[in-house]
Design a protein around this motif. Structure first.
Motif, PDB file in Angstrom:
ATOM      1  N   GLY A 104       7.091 -57.568  76.237  1.00  0.00           N
ATOM      2  CA  GLY A 104       6.681 -58.943  76.521  1.00  0.00           C
ATOM      3  C   GLY A 104       5.182 -59.067  76.649  1.00  0.00           C
ATOM      4  N   MET A 105       4.559 -58.109  77.332  1.00  0.00           N
ATOM      5  CA  MET A 105       3.093 -58.105  77.453  1.00  0.00           C
ATOM      6  C   MET A 105       2.428 -58.035  76.082  1.00  0.00           C
ATOM      7  SD  MET A 105       2.115 -55.659  80.686  1.00  0.00           S
ATOM      8  CE  MET A 105       3.290 -54.338  80.409  1.00  0.00           C
ATOM      9  N   SER A 106       2.880 -57.074  75.275  1.00  0.00           N
ATOM     10  CA  SER A 106       2.273 -56.859  73.959  1.00  0.00           C
ATOM     11  C   SER A 106       2.527 -58.041  73.035  1.00  0.00           C
ATOM     12  CB  SER A 106       2.826 -55.577  73.332  1.00  0.00           C
ATOM     13  OG  SER A 106       2.525 -54.455  74.135  1.00  0.00           O
ATOM     14  N   GLY A 107       3.751 -58.563  73.060  1.00  0.00           N
ATOM     15  CA  GLY A 107       4.078 -59.705  72.206  1.00  0.00           C
ATOM     16  C   GLY A 107       3.255 -60.936  72.538  1.00  0.00           C
ATOM     17  N   ALA A 108       3.035 -61.180  73.831  1.00  0.00           N
ATOM     18  CA  ALA A 108       2.232 -62.328  74.247  1.00  0.00           C
ATOM     19  C   ALA A 108       0.790 -62.189  73.758  1.00  0.00           C
ATOM     20  CB  ALA A 108       2.260 -62.454  75.768  1.00  0.00           C
ATOM     21  N   LEU A 109       0.270 -60.955  73.799  1.00  0.00           N
ATOM     22  CA  LEU A 109      -1.093 -60.726  73.325  1.00  0.00           C
ATOM     23  C   LEU A 109      -1.201 -60.918  71.822  1.00  0.00           C
ATOM     24  CD1 LEU A 109      -2.090 -59.844  76.086  1.00  0.00           C
ATOM     25  CD2 LEU A 109      -3.123 -57.833  75.005  1.00  0.00           C
TER      26      LEU A 109
END
Length: 276
Positions: free
Chosen positions: A184-189
């Motif tokens: 989720g962190m990486s996808g949001a970035l």
């Protein structure tokens, strides 16, 4: 074709181009075949529209459109899109295609929202307002994405501490797994970075055509570029294995705090972002 219709179609091209860059960015970092196909077809639609307008302009003026800076910029943008499509089809190279389309998007935006174009257009004032609207929309989308990265990073740290201290209870069953939180962190970035980049490009174009004493050294602009750089470094550090687990989560939190500070303090100190 009326001036208003032409204006709307050019705006649509800019928006489609911007969305394609988001998918190209996701594909480049994640090797996502579906994102790659979507990006390619969006760029192809942009190219078709550009080609139609180019052909109509040649028929109307009975000459090739390269005799002025305004015409040259459009033709240059069309060439960049054409080359990017050829590279995609013939050589399957991703990075050159992505950067060619970033440059093409910049020049397409310059052409669509150029001062001469706006001054000559009967809908010039509307065009400037809509450029601002698109800029703000993409800025808000980037803030939403960075907010999501902040939420997932916070949940990651909570879950990590719960598991480390072995205090798992039914209250924590609705938390995502560590893997889900990290994705989720990486996808949001992956979404937030291109959104912010597009917003900055369009915002600079709006400021150039709208403000008499515009300077790139505005506090809000500098802060936004710093935020963009920080998020790019986070992605780079994670890909190189230098940022992982809790350190990766903490960098998301610190970066989001910088975004918040820039949003409120930068807007307050900015000479023209006061409406934010």
């Amino acid at each position: 074709m009326t001036d208003l219709t032409m204006t709307r179609l050019h705006e649509a091209m800019v928006v489609l181009y911007a969305i394609s860059l988001v998918f190209y960015f996701i594909d480049y970092l994640n090797k996502d075949a579906k994102a790659h196909r979507i990006a390619f077809w969006l760029v192809s639609i942009v190219w078709i529209l550009q080609s139609v307008f180019l052909g109509l302009y040649i028929i109307e003026t009975h000459r090739f459109p390269i005799l002025s800076l305004f015409e040259g910029i459009y033709f240059y943008a069309w060439l960049l899109v054409t080359i990017s499509i050829l590279l995609h089809c013939l050589y399957r190279v991703d990075l050159p295609v992505f950067f060619l389309n970033v440059i093409g998007f910049i020049f397409m935006s310059i052409h669509t929202f150029a001062p001469n174009q706006i001054a000559q257009s009967p809908v010039g004032h509307t065009l400037v307002s809509e450029l601002l609207f698109i800029h703000v929309t993409f800025a808000i989308l980037s803030y939403v994405a960075f907010s999501l990265s902040f939420v997932f990073s916070t949940l990651y740290l909570i879950l990590y501490n719960v598991l480390k201290k072995k205090k798992w209870t039914k209250q924590w069953t609705r938390l995502p797994s560590l893997e889900q939180a990290q994705k989720g962190m990486s996808g949001a970035l992956l979404a937030g970075i291109p959104f912010l980049l597009i917003s900055l490009i369009l915002g600079l174009q709006w400021a150039y055509v709208s403000l008499e004493n515009f300077t790139i050294f505005d506090v809000k602009i500098i802060g936004s570029f710093i935020s963009l750089l920080i998020y790019c470094l986070i992605i780079y550090g994670n890909r190189k294995g230098k940022l992982h687990t809790t350190m990766y989560a903490w960098t998301h939190i610190y970066a989001f705090l910088i975004v918040i500070i820039n949003f409120f303090l930068g807007s307050r100190l900015s000479s023209f972002h006061f409406w934010y």
